[in-house]
Design a protein around this motif. Structure first.
Motif: not given
Length: 276
Positions: A245-253, A199-211
């Motif tokens: 895949a952030p829609r308007q943000g940076e993505l680092f690995w 049992q967990r609680v998680t951010m969804t992809l829309p929230t992650v990709n809004a960052a």
């Protein structure tokens, strides 16, 4: 009706995968000789994005994940000179539904290892209520985010720090799980996590990709195969981490040499003390 709904969800995932492929040229994969050098650069990156956010706004919102990030941040963030965290707002990208005293609690780990070393007002750390049933817990946490960000829409974090599992999961979004198709909720419950606790609680992809900025951290040779599949593609459906895949943000690995061992695509290898 169910068939039509499933077709719509499949189409949404397909569009998201195409979007992630389009932004690959803007993605930065940065390889470090050691975890120590990675950690120092990560702390500087967090600090610089905090300074940027606070220069134009009232707060810096940061989403944390568990795993190796806990020890890395707990060592490196307090070492950043003159770090002022009084206007930071801390959330959690996912959380296990266990008491805060349980070693599986991400909040509990950060409270014991980091929050005592940097001064963040307690009311600016948004934790779940582990006493609630999982569905109510997710709804309650979504409400906390809405209130903190003063919005009924998707909250936009300044920075999210994510890890990746050997199966390609990130947050508590697992391969082939229905939550990958979630397009409305900002936070969702999961009761059947393939990785315990269930049992967990998680951010969804829309929230992650809004960052505004998403940073993956991956270390160790055991991550090399999945890192290659996520970053360079492979057979079958895209893994959850590949759908970030952030829609308007940076993505680092940010990865160390053992984790990057199988990569053939272009990467960055900054010199000592370099800043991103």
């Amino acid at each position: 009706m169910l068939v039509r709904s499933r077709e719509r969800h499949v189409k949404e995932i397909s569009l998201l995968r195409k979007h992630s492929l389009r932004i690959m040229s803007g993605r930065r994969v940065v390889v470090f000789p050691s975890v120590a050098e990675l950690g120092s650069t990560l702390a500087q990156l967090v600090s610089s994005r905090a300074e940027k956010a606070l220069s134009t706004g009232a707060s810096f919102s940061l989403g944390l994940s568990g795993g190796s990030l806990v020890s890395i941040l707990s060592k490196e963030l307090p070492a950043v000179p003159n770090l002022d965290c009084s206007r930071w707002l801390i959330g959690f990208c996912d959380e296990r539904l266990v008491p805060f005293t349980d070693p599986e609690s991400t909040y509990g780990l950060y409270k014991n290892q980091l929050f005592g070393k940097i001064i963040i007002p307690e009311e600016r750390i948004l934790a779940i209520d582990p006493s609630l049933p999982v569905q109510e817990c997710a709804d309650d946490y979504a409400g906390k985010l809405s209130k903190a960000f003063n919005t009924e829409q998707i909250p936009v974090f300044d920075m999210l720090l994510l890890g990746i599992g050997p199966d390609g999961h990130t947050c508590s979004l697992f391969p082939d799980h229905p939550l990958l198709q979630e397009s409305q909720r900002t936070v969702a419950p999961i009761s059947d996590s393939p990785k315990p606790p269930p049992q967990r609680v998680t951010m969804t992809l829309p929230t992650v990709n809004a960052a505004r900025c998403v940073v993956f951290v991956s270390t160790g040779g055991s991550k090399a195969p999945v890192l290659k599949q996520v970053l360079e593609g492979g057979e079958g459906p895209a893994l959850p981490a590949a759908l970030v895949a952030p829609r308007q943000g940076e993505l680092f690995w940010l990865v160390d040499e053992p984790a990057a061992a199988s990569l053939t695509s272009q990467v960055e290898r900054p010199g000592p003390g370099a800043k991103l």
